[in-house]
Design an enzyme around this catalytic site. Sequence first.
Site: not given
Length: 284
Positions: A162, A149
């Site tokens: 995250y 990501s």
Amino acid sequence: MSHAALVPNAVAVITGGASGIGLAAASHFAKLGLKVCIADHDDEKLARAAELLTYVAPGGSDSIMSLAVDVSHRADIEKLEAAVLGRFGGTDVLMNNAGIQPGSAMFGPLDAWQRVLGVNLWGIVNGTQVFAPGMIARRRPGLIINTGSKQGITTPPGDPAYNVAKAGVKAFTEALQHELRNTPDCRISAHLLIPGFVFTGLTARGRTEKPAGAWTAEQTVDFMIESLARGDFYILCPDNDVPRALDEKRILWAAGDITENRPPLSRWHPDYAEAFKHFVDGVT
């Protein structure tokens, strides 16, 4: 041109394969004639996805399998690898794609942090460590694609668990590619998929229509396939809002926090707002 591993009768395993980017990749591989195994945590979604794949696979149901797994559990991944070995004879393409984003806070509940790290980071470590030795031993062209990501690179405020997990995926995949390219007779390469804004169940947040700025999962997979054919390690995907040039500027600014001795996350620091605006000015 396509990657040498993406050929008929090669075997692809995709975690998080029942929806989103995982299902789009599984569909693309199946249409190419690969044998495909999708793994996910939801039996009903898996069944629907597997049925869809049988319609697009030249070999029909003989080329498709599915298995419910929790990627954070090593034993589940070992079961998955054994099942694929038994059904298809081994694995050539591994896409460690399973991920969750329930949200997190710096001082939030420990179990929430453990779950995010368990799926998003340990799921990729587990998948790689269990599958890679057998893939290398096949001495066939192969791929390990790990879904990272942009949040693991620029680490924006708001979801620290995250970010930590995806930053770990980046570091792990870089180390993995170094290991593979220095392993004698190894024909496997690793790649870091870095999606942009993609409209999936993970990002929908109650929306039923794709936002104009988002790519579809299929667009993301098409870009991934083109990047693999070029041999790219970092598969940095744009979207309809953010071009590659802007991503590059944001990544360079984040690295500059270290080299310029700025405060961490200075992009969101009021004292550096004007400097960052000037840094990216004119990028389209």
